[in-house]
Design an enzyme around this catalytic site. Structure first.
Site, short mmCIF file in Angstrom:
data_model
loop_
_atom_site.label_atom_id
_atom_site.label_comp_id
_atom_site.label_asym_id
_atom_site.label_seq_id
_atom_site.Cartn_x
_atom_site.Cartn_y
_atom_site.Cartn_z
N ARG A 61 -116.87 99.08 -23.29
CA ARG A 61 -116.03 98.45 -24.33
C ARG A 61 -116.38 99.04 -25.70
NH1 ARG A 61 -111.44 96.32 -23.96
NH2 ARG A 61 -112.11 94.95 -22.27
N ARG A 87 -111.68 106.82 -16.73
CA ARG A 87 -112.76 106.19 -17.53
C ARG A 87 -113.75 105.43 -16.66
NH1 ARG A 87 -110.07 100.88 -20.51
NH2 ARG A 87 -109.13 99.98 -18.65
N HIS A 157 -108.59 106.41 -26.34
CA HIS A 157 -108.41 105.00 -26.75
C HIS A 157 -109.52 104.61 -27.76
CE1 HIS A 157 -108.17 100.63 -26.40
NE2 HIS A 157 -107.19 100.71 -25.53
N ASP A 201 -100.80 94.70 -31.24
CA ASP A 201 -100.81 95.61 -30.08
C ASP A 201 -99.47 96.35 -30.14
OD1 ASP A 201 -101.57 95.19 -26.51
OD2 ASP A 201 -101.15 96.98 -27.74
N GLU A 258 -105.22 104.67 -31.40
CA GLU A 258 -105.30 105.43 -30.15
C GLU A 258 -104.33 106.61 -30.15
OE1 GLU A 258 -104.72 102.42 -27.12
OE2 GLU A 258 -105.59 100.99 -28.51
O1 TA6 Z 1 -104.97 99.22 -26.79
C1 TA6 Z 1 -103.86 98.90 -26.11
C2 TA6 Z 1 -104.23 98.13 -24.84
O2 TA6 Z 1 -103.33 98.48 -23.83
C3 TA6 Z 1 -104.22 96.63 -25.14
O3 TA6 Z 1 -103.05 96.03 -24.60
C4 TA6 Z 1 -105.49 96.11 -24.48
O4 TA6 Z 1 -105.24 95.83 -23.12
C5 TA6 Z 1 -106.40 97.31 -24.67
O5 TA6 Z 1 -105.56 98.43 -24.36
C6 TA6 Z 1 -107.70 97.26 -23.91
O6 TA6 Z 1 -107.49 97.49 -22.56
P1 TA6 Z 1 -108.80 97.44 -21.59
O7 TA6 Z 1 -108.28 97.71 -20.22
O8 TA6 Z 1 -109.73 98.51 -22.07
O9 TA6 Z 1 -109.39 96.07 -21.77
#
Ligand code: TA6
Length: 287
Positions: A61, A87, A157, A201, A258
């Site tokens: 994270r 990932r 991301h 988002d 991102e």
């Molecule tokens: O950053 C866009 C996104 O798709 C959000 O909707 C949120 O789900 C984020 O990615 C994090 O996703 P993750 O699977 O890493 O918890």
């Protein structure tokens, strides 16, 4: 002093640590996941949750998760892993070298395996190339090693460390159309800089613009290639409470800008052809 160290942490996760004349950085073999980049004398660029989970196939994270070969839910089968599988897998370190500017180049590779073939039935080579200098450059190169074409999406991301989400703004997407995932994916148009007062988002489309995060004491520039979509995300209060690998108040100290191949910004790659998605991150102090 050695510029490069390979370490194995008590979690069992393996990482490469770089400390060259420009900056220090740390990249885990799990997901080829960079979690730290700090130019000497400056602030850390990347956010990493204090509750990050180092376990099995859990994505870390923070830092820069590599989402591949799709962004978000799989286009036709939502039982497949969100943001793809790259990932969550162990990558192979294939190269470290210094370039003419004395920047450190680190390259990881992922190729098809027994897990990937069930999710994405193709032969591929995926290279994550990191350039550690005064700036950080990350390039994700997809090569089709199969005898038939395949289509990919994906993302770098990136989680940026910031002072206070209530006091930052993001420049570069004024008048750009976006789909608002918090409002039934309605198509809207950005008016002015992006500021944060709730869950955000947003998938910005048809944009190759450079974004600038205006933090309290620095501007962070996100320059990209091979992408015409940009996602902005902050989980805000309620979503933060729902993430076991994220502290309730950490939304205050991070923002995701991102660099994506999202929605229709996807690429069909023919046999032996490649696609490159890259971003260059530059933090400029304002003091
Ligand atoms: O950053 C866009 C996104 O798709 C959000 O909707 C949120 O789900 C984020 O990615 C994090 O996703 P993750 O699977 O890493 O918890």
């Amino acid at each position: 002093m050695k510029e490069i160290n390979i370490i194995i942490e008590k979690s069992g996760f393996k990482a490469i640590e770089i400390n060259n004349k420009f900056a220090s950085a740390k990249i885990y073999f799990h997901g080829a996941h960079i979690t730290h980049f700090q130019p000497h004398g400056e602030e850390e660029l990347l956010f990493l949750s204090k509750d990050v989970i180092f376990q099995g196939t859990t994505p870390l994270r923070g830092g820069i998760p590599i989402c591949w070969p799709w962004f978000g839910s799989h286009p036709t089968d939502n039982t497949k892993p969100f943001h793809g599988f790259a990932r969550n897998q162990e990558w192979e370190l294939v190269n470290t070298e210094n370039n003419a500017e004395e920047e450190t180049i680190v390259e990881f590779q992922l190729t098809e395996n027994e897990l990937s073939i069930n999710l994405f039935p193709y032969k591929f080579a995926l290279i994550a190339k990191f350039t550690i200098g005064k700036a950080l450059t990350v390039e994700l190169i997809t090569k089709n090693r199969d005898n038939k074409p395949f289509t990919i999406g994906g993302a770098l991301h990136t989680y940026f460390q910031i002072e206070d989400i209530n006091k930052i703004s993001i420049m570069g997407l004024d008048n750009v159309k976006y789909l608002d995932a918090t409002d039934d994916w309605k198509i809207k148009t950005q008016k002015g800089d992006i500021t944060f007062h709730k869950l955000v988002d947003s998938v910005y489309i048809d944009t190759t613009e450079t974004c600038i995060i205006k933090d309290l004491n620095r501007n962070i520039e996100v320059n990209k290639k091979g992408s015409s979509s940009t996602v902005i995300w902050n989980p805000w209060i309620e979503k933060s409470k729902g993430m076991k690998d994220f502290q309730n108040n950490e939304y205050l100290k991070m923002v995701c800008v991102e660099t994506t191949n999202a929605l229709n910004d996807i690429y069909e790659i023919k046999p032996n052809k490649t696609h490159s998605l890259s971003a260059k991150f530059n933090a400029k102090g304002l003091l």
